[in-house]
Design an enzyme around this catalytic site. Structure first.
Site, PDB file in Angstrom:
ATOM      1  N   ASP A  76       0.862  -1.164   0.000  1.00 31.19           N
ATOM      2  CA  ASP A  76       0.000   0.000   0.000  1.00 31.19           C
ATOM      3  C   ASP A  76       0.913   1.232   0.000  1.00 31.19           C
ATOM      4  O   ASP A  76       2.086   1.163   0.335  1.00 31.19           O
ATOM      5  CB  ASP A  76      -0.953  -0.018   1.205  1.00 31.19           C
ATOM      6  CG  ASP A  76      -2.136   0.908   0.979  1.00 31.19           C
ATOM      7  OD1 ASP A  76      -3.114   0.810   1.717  1.00 31.19           O
ATOM      8  OD2 ASP A  76      -2.076   1.731   0.027  1.00 31.19           O
TER       9      ASP A  76
HETATM   10  C1  GLC Z   1      -4.290   4.468  -0.293  1.00 34.07           C
HETATM   11  C2  GLC Z   1      -5.149   3.345   0.235  1.00 34.07           C
HETATM   12  C3  GLC Z   1      -5.310   2.203  -0.719  1.00 34.07           C
HETATM   13  C4  GLC Z   1      -5.320   2.743  -2.127  1.00 34.07           C
HETATM   14  C5  GLC Z   1      -3.928   3.254  -2.415  1.00 34.07           C
HETATM   15  C6  GLC Z   1      -3.815   3.869  -3.825  1.00 34.07           C
HETATM   16  O1  GLC Z   1      -3.478   4.965   0.710  1.00 34.07           O
HETATM   17  O2  GLC Z   1      -4.809   2.804   1.506  1.00 34.07           O
HETATM   18  O3  GLC Z   1      -6.529   1.524  -0.378  1.00 34.07           O
HETATM   19  O4  GLC Z   1      -5.661   1.720  -3.048  1.00 34.07           O
HETATM   20  O5  GLC Z   1      -3.496   4.205  -1.439  1.00 34.07           O
HETATM   21  O6  GLC Z   1      -4.615   4.990  -3.927  1.00 34.07           O
END
Ligand code: GLC
Length: 738
Positions: A285
């Site tokens: 993430d």
């Molecule tokens: C964010 C979220 C995740 C998302 C990613 C890309 O921080 O935690 O769910 O898909 O970044 O946007």
């Protein structure tokens, strides 16, 4: 004859699949044999696009740097770049200017719709309509792929028991059985039956794992749970997604029992890639690899990269550590080249399955983009699932549905006229302020006298996705006018709840009552007119004790997406009989949290005549609204539960009658209670449901078949066991307790 024919068909399918797999493996092996170490590491590097950041942007790297890195084959994926023009521009650099021309995969948060926004996932879950949920994801994929995207960071399947956590809006609620079925439906919707089609995309099971158990509901906070909760509550939806063939996983920001998920070998290698034999790839993430430093799990970027890649994190989203550290780590022998090769093979495998090597521009068809994104037929699905997601929480004296003529109806509340909040907080592919508001929806019924007053502003000033909202807690401008209007109306539809950006990532709340001055507005209006229909617009369960005690009708409408106001109006006027059921418990107050239906009995259940039992001295143990609760404009009677046991199969039949005066749908829910086991089991576990339509007066016999799949559980070693013993079966609509 028949058997051999089926056998031949099956064998030819297996042979075809085997041949396809060997072609894929040969292609990838040949390509990897050409790749330098830097080019391999490049595939493991994902950059965000040049706008729409969904996380803290790192200081280094900018649009120019990223173009250069793409040319040098140092980028495998980009997120937050969409639109056929922008996607083609970057893809052309990767394909025509880098040495090996390996195409990029383009990811985006297509969480509940893309251009056409569907209800937030917690709302969709309340429909209990798996086909509709799958269709919702299918339409989202159709629109997103028309816009150049081939990878969505969805479905999110974090089981949530704490409504203080802002991301409960993104999941399916508190139950792992329902959550597993919904995860499968969403994976099918996004990926279709063939990921190489131009309108299917790779899905992503996230956030692996236990992100929803952040302590005190504070986003990104520590997660520390027992093995039984991990194996029986947290992991099942992820296992279901893996078995449904989800192409990718995303790990989570949290540490789980002292180990950050991004660096957790047990989670990502022993369970996901080992026990579950997952063949896709894991993306970190946003920045979570680098966050192992503040977690206190890595000394520096080099160690964070080493830990993450050895733990099975295949692609680095936006920490820029793989691209800067992995080459040195491999050259020094700290990280084995085989670990890099395994990650790259997985990433190239998903690109192959998407057909990107065959045609890297297949998602860049401008004519298709124009045609699909301007096609309004998807609004019909958005409206259909929005209706089904609405939950009727209370309807005293059948005040609802409203008559369609002859009344003066006042709509009061900032959210009543809000065209933005119904889109929720994950709606970047859509157009701000494009939802049908409640006032617009109700205005489509012309035969009542409809008036509107905001009453009290919900927020001060402008709102934006990334900033804290300035909730109005002092400006009462408009309160007087609203109370005056209410005093003249026959009925008051009060639309109260949360702004669209008050739930979602980074939006935890310690007080989950009606934000700002809305409770005051509700009580002031109630003083002059008690014929109030409270329409809730929110992304999480709220604490509503005063409303439940005083307001005759309460309708939970969540954030319903593009067709919000139309769906709400159809329910208020009875053109659609509400059928939704809660998938997350509503507490009476924050002090009860975490409170959930599938809890344990404890050694001192109650009530008892003395104080020494599991209870509070200042509040009941019962929630305000239980999991599975939802009323209809008709009534249903349950009779004749009949159980047959055939070996390890249990067949339960129940007779359900529509005993009211209109047709309607009922979600018949089947729960078990395994009374005695080697690991204590919850007092209730959902193990079956059926959403059934009934005409007025109609009776149907509903059958459930329970096998070992439903009757067992995971022990603390993570083994699935089915133990002999007495089980209670509970069938029937979930009732509001007391
Ligand atoms: C964010 C979220 C995740 C998302 C990613 C890309 O921080 O935690 O769910 O898909 O970044 O946007």
């Amino acid at each position: 004859m028949r058997t051999s024919l089926i056998f031949l068909i099956t064998m030819s399918l297996i042979n075809a699949l085997t041949a396809q797999n060997s072609e894929k493996n040969e292609f990838i092996s040949a390509l990897m044999s050409e790749m330098t170490l830097d080019e391999k590491i490049g595939q493991m590097n994902q950059y965000t696009g040049f706008y729409d950041p969904t996380g803290p942007i790192p200081t280094d790297g900018d649009a120019k740097t990223k173009y250069d890195h793409i040319k040098k084959g140092m980028v495998g994926s980009v997120l937050n770049v969409r639109g056929t023009k922008d996607v083609r521009a970057l893809q052309e650099i990767a394909v025509t200017q880098s040495r090996l021309g390996i195409p990029l995969i383009f990811g985006f948060d297509v969480i509940h719709g893309y251009k056409t926004i569907m209800p937030i996932p917690l709302a969709e879950a309340a429909s209990w309509d798996l086909e509709s949920i799958e269709m919702s994801a299918r339409i989202a994929a159709d629109e997103a792929t028309a816009s150049g995207l081939n990878w969505t960071f969805a479905p999110m399947m974090d089981v949530g028991r704490d409504p203080r956590w802002g991301r409960v809006m993104e999941g399916a609620g508190e139950d792992p059985y329902l959550g597993s079925l919904i995860a499968e439906a969403r994976v099918r919707g996004f990926q279709g039956t063939d990921m190489s089609e131009e309108n299917t995309m790779a899905a992503c099971a996230k956030h692996f794992a236990a992100y929803g158990f952040a302590e005190s509901g504070r986003d990104y906070n520590t997660t520390d749970i027992g093995l039984s909760t991990l194996h029986n509550i947290v992991l099942p939806p992820f296992k279901a997604a893996a078995e449904a063939g989800v192409a990718t996983f995303m790990n989570s920001f949290n540490e789980l029992n002292g180990i950050p998920a991004t660096g957790d070998i047990f989670l990502q290698r022993s369970i996901l890639k080992g026990k579950w034999n997952f063949q896709g790839f894991v993306v970190s993430d946003w920045g979570s690899i680098g966050e192992m430093i503040p977690h206190g799990f890595a000394e520096d970027g080099a160690q964070a990269a080493e830990i993450a890649v050895n733990a099975g994190s295949d692609m680095d989203m936006e920490s820029h550590l793989y691209i800067h550290q992995l080459n040195k780590l491999v050259q020094s022998g700290t990280v084995d080249l085989s670990v890099i090769d395994e990650a790259v093979k997985r990433i190239l495998g998903v690109k192959y399955d998407l057909g990107l090597f065959h045609d890297p521009y297949k998602y860049c068809n401008e004519e298709r983009e124009a045609e699909v994104l301007n096609n309004t037929s998807s609004m019909a699905q958005s409206l259909d699932i929005a209706r089904k997601s609405i939950v009727l929480l209370k309807n005293k004296n059948d005040i609802l549905p409203l008559k369609k003529s002859g009344n003066h109806i006042a709509v009061i509340g900032a959210l009543g006229n809000d065209k933005n909040s119904p889109l929720g907080s994950w709606r970047f592919g859509s157009v701000d302020n494009s939802a049908v508001s409640v006032v617009e929806g109700m205005s489509q019924y012309q035969y009542n006298n409809l008036s509107y007053e905001e009453g009290i502003a919900l927020v001060n000033g402008e709102t934006s996705f990334a900033n804290e909202l300035d909730i109005n807690t002092s400006d009462r401008t408009g309160l007087k006018e609203a109370v005056e209007l209410a005093g003249k109306a026959d009925y008051v539809v009060m639309v109260l709840g949360e702004h669209g950006y008050q739930s979602g990532e980074g939006r935890s709340r310690t007080d989950i009552g009606l934000p700002g001055l809305q409770q005051e507005l509700l009580e002031k209006v109630f003083e002059v007119n008690s014929n109030i229909i409270l329409v809730l617009m929110n992304g999480r369960p709220l604490t509503l004790e005063w409303a439940d005690q005083n307001i005759p009708a309460i309708v939970e409408t969540w954030h319903l997406g593009s067709q919000s106001g139309t769906a709400i109006a159809e329910v208020l006027y009875g053109d659609y009989n509400p059928s939704g059921k809660l998938t997350m418990t509503f507490p009476r107050n924050v002090g009860q949290i975490p409170i959930y239906y599938n809890c344990k009995n404890t050694g001192r259940p109650g009530p008892q005549s003395q104080v020494f039992w599991s209870h509070y001295t200042d509040q009941t143990n019962d929630p305000l609204y239980v999991f599975g609760h939802g009323l209809s404009y008709t009534t249903f009677e349950y009779q004749n539960l009949n159980i047959e046991v055939d070996g390890n199969t249990v067949i339960a039949k129940v007779t359900v009658k529509n005993s009211g005066n209109r047709s309607g749908e009922e979600v018949i829910q089947l729960y078990i209670h395994d009374k005695v086991a080697s690991v204590t089991r919850p007092i209730k576990e959902l193990k079956g449901f059926s959403k059934v339509s009934f005409s007025q007066g109609e009776t149907k016999v509903i059958e459930f078949v329970l096998s070992e799949k439903e009757l067992g559980f995971y022990n603390n070693e993570g083994d699935y066991v089915v133990e002999p013993g007495a089980f209670e079966l509970i069938v029937g609509e979930a009732r509001k307790v007391n």
